[in-house]
Motif scaffolding. Structure first.
Motif, PDB file in Angstrom:
ATOM      1  N   HIS A 158     -10.896 -18.790 -84.752  1.00 48.92           N
ATOM      2  CA  HIS A 158      -9.878 -17.936 -85.484  1.00 48.92           C
ATOM      3  C   HIS A 158      -8.371 -18.416 -84.842  1.00 48.92           C
ATOM      4  O   HIS A 158      -7.766 -18.264 -85.964  1.00 48.92           O
ATOM      5  CB  HIS A 158     -10.396 -16.504 -84.762  1.00 48.92           C
ATOM      6  N   ALA A 159      -8.378 -18.743 -83.768  1.00 51.44           N
ATOM      7  CA  ALA A 159      -7.111 -19.264 -83.406  1.00 51.44           C
ATOM      8  C   ALA A 159      -6.552 -20.452 -84.028  1.00 51.44           C
ATOM      9  O   ALA A 159      -5.520 -20.300 -84.496  1.00 51.44           O
ATOM     10  CB  ALA A 159      -7.027 -19.495 -81.871  1.00 51.44           C
ATOM     11  N   GLU A 160      -7.341 -21.434 -84.289  1.00 50.07           N
ATOM     12  CA  GLU A 160      -6.950 -22.498 -85.086  1.00 50.07           C
ATOM     13  C   GLU A 160      -6.983 -22.110 -86.516  1.00 50.07           C
ATOM     14  O   GLU A 160      -5.747 -22.689 -87.405  1.00 50.07           O
ATOM     15  CB  GLU A 160      -8.202 -23.554 -84.960  1.00 50.07           C
ATOM     16  N   PHE A 161      -7.630 -21.362 -87.137  1.00 44.90           N
ATOM     17  CA  PHE A 161      -7.470 -20.736 -88.440  1.00 44.90           C
ATOM     18  C   PHE A 161      -5.755 -20.209 -88.640  1.00 44.90           C
ATOM     19  O   PHE A 161      -5.387 -20.485 -89.703  1.00 44.90           O
ATOM     20  CB  PHE A 161      -8.403 -19.853 -88.983  1.00 44.90           C
ATOM     21  N   ASP A 162      -5.769 -19.450 -87.716  1.00 47.31           N
ATOM     22  CA  ASP A 162      -4.190 -18.694 -87.645  1.00 47.31           C
ATOM     23  C   ASP A 162      -3.177 -19.786 -87.549  1.00 47.31           C
ATOM     24  O   ASP A 162      -2.232 -19.674 -88.256  1.00 47.31           O
ATOM     25  CB  ASP A 162      -4.160 -17.727 -86.620  1.00 47.31           C
ATOM     26  N   ARG A 163      -3.417 -20.729 -86.671  1.00 46.55           N
ATOM     27  CA  ARG A 163      -2.357 -21.652 -86.503  1.00 46.55           C
ATOM     28  C   ARG A 163      -2.141 -22.571 -87.814  1.00 46.55           C
ATOM     29  O   ARG A 163      -0.946 -22.949 -88.296  1.00 46.55           O
ATOM     30  CB  ARG A 163      -2.772 -22.504 -85.353  1.00 46.55           C
ATOM     31  N   LYS A 199      -3.157 -22.031 -90.718  1.00 38.42           N
ATOM     32  CA  LYS A 199      -2.547 -21.020 -92.005  1.00 38.42           C
ATOM     33  C   LYS A 199      -1.224 -20.957 -92.016  1.00 38.42           C
ATOM     34  O   LYS A 199      -0.560 -20.967 -92.988  1.00 38.42           O
ATOM     35  CB  LYS A 199      -3.263 -19.683 -91.949  1.00 38.42           C
ATOM     36  N   GLY A 200      -0.594 -20.671 -90.825  1.00 39.77           N
ATOM     37  CA  GLY A 200       0.610 -20.525 -90.520  1.00 39.77           C
ATOM     38  C   GLY A 200       1.437 -21.974 -91.041  1.00 39.77           C
ATOM     39  O   GLY A 200       2.655 -22.115 -91.091  1.00 39.77           O
ATOM     40  N   GLU A 225     -13.081 -18.934 -94.647  1.00 42.92           N
ATOM     41  CA  GLU A 225     -12.315 -18.435 -93.673  1.00 42.92           C
ATOM     42  C   GLU A 225     -13.532 -18.492 -92.570  1.00 42.92           C
ATOM     43  O   GLU A 225     -14.433 -18.487 -92.682  1.00 42.92           O
ATOM     44  CB  GLU A 225     -11.906 -17.003 -94.022  1.00 42.92           C
TER      45      GLU A 225
END
Lengths: 132, 91
Positions: free
Chosen positions: A86-91, A93-94, A102
């Motif tokens: 989840h953290a990598e996904f958010d990073r 995506k940013g 997802e």
């Protein structure tokens, strides 16, 4: 015998080097001119002497039909381990990375699938942390 | 349009609809992984692809091409044919 290299075909080595270093966060390891292409590898900063990922040119005519068929069905070419999907996904995506899947819990593992912009999908995966 | 009843008669196809209800717009890869990891189904990718064809023929699934990717979306509207034919109790 040991495995020291893994290869991935990329449609543009320079673009791939930027994506795999600037976006994913790997480190350049080898960059040797080889005629019109380069012997180009990256490593994880967590394992600088570990397996090298070879960013290999995709100029053989068989490569693109193969990778395009995998991408159409959402099949990642390979998978990288991360601590927290989840953290990598958010990073990522940013940073403008496109995901075809997802973060999803798949049994004991959480996975997500991203586009490397060079012709491949890549899975990121983390084993579930023990309940705290 | 294919037969909604036939499309629903198979447990793997019902599991596909369950998974699409949980998250719409999945690739074939994601659907296959979900069927294995969450339903213990061992259908081959080709078999899942054929199930999707049946669901698509019945209008329950639509395939959407987005750039180089192909996503599958759930459409429950054909289920109305069931409740139109055998109406639900009104209370």
């Amino acid at each position: 015998m040991r495995i020291n290299l893994a290869s991935i075909h990329v449609d543009d080595q320079e673009k791939a080097l930027r994506f795999y270093t600037d976006v994913l966060g790997f480190l350049p390891k080898n960059d040797v001119p080889m005629g019109e292409h380069r012997w180009l590898t990256v490593v994880s900063p967590e394992e600088p002497d570990g397996v090298e990922l070879v960013l290999e040119p995709d100029d053989h005519p068989a490569v693109r039909p193969y990778t395009e068929a995998l991408v159409a069905d959402g099949i990642p070419f390979t998978s990288f381990a991360v601590a927290d999907v989840h953290a990598e996904f958010d990073r990522l995506k940013g940073l403008g990375v496109t995901f075809t899947q997802e973060p999803t819990v798949m049994g004991p593992v959480t996975t997500a699938v991203l586009d490397d912009t060079c012709g491949n999908l890549i899975q990121i995966a983390a084993m579930e942390a023990p309940a705290s | 349009m294919g037969d909604v009843f036939k499309a629903l008669a198979d447990p793997t196809r019902r599991a596909i609809l369950d998974e699409l209800q949980e998250r719409n717009g999945q690739t074939l890869f994601e659907l296959c992984t979900r069927l294995i990891s969450k339903h213990g189904l061992s259908s081959s990718r080709q078999a899942v692809s054929q199930h999707l064809d049946v669901l698509e023929a019945a209008g329950l699934v639509h395939t959407r091409r987005e750039g180089r990717y192909k996503f599958h979306d759930l459409d429950t509207s054909p289920l109305r044919t069931i409740t139109d034919r055998w109406q639900l109790p009104t209370d």
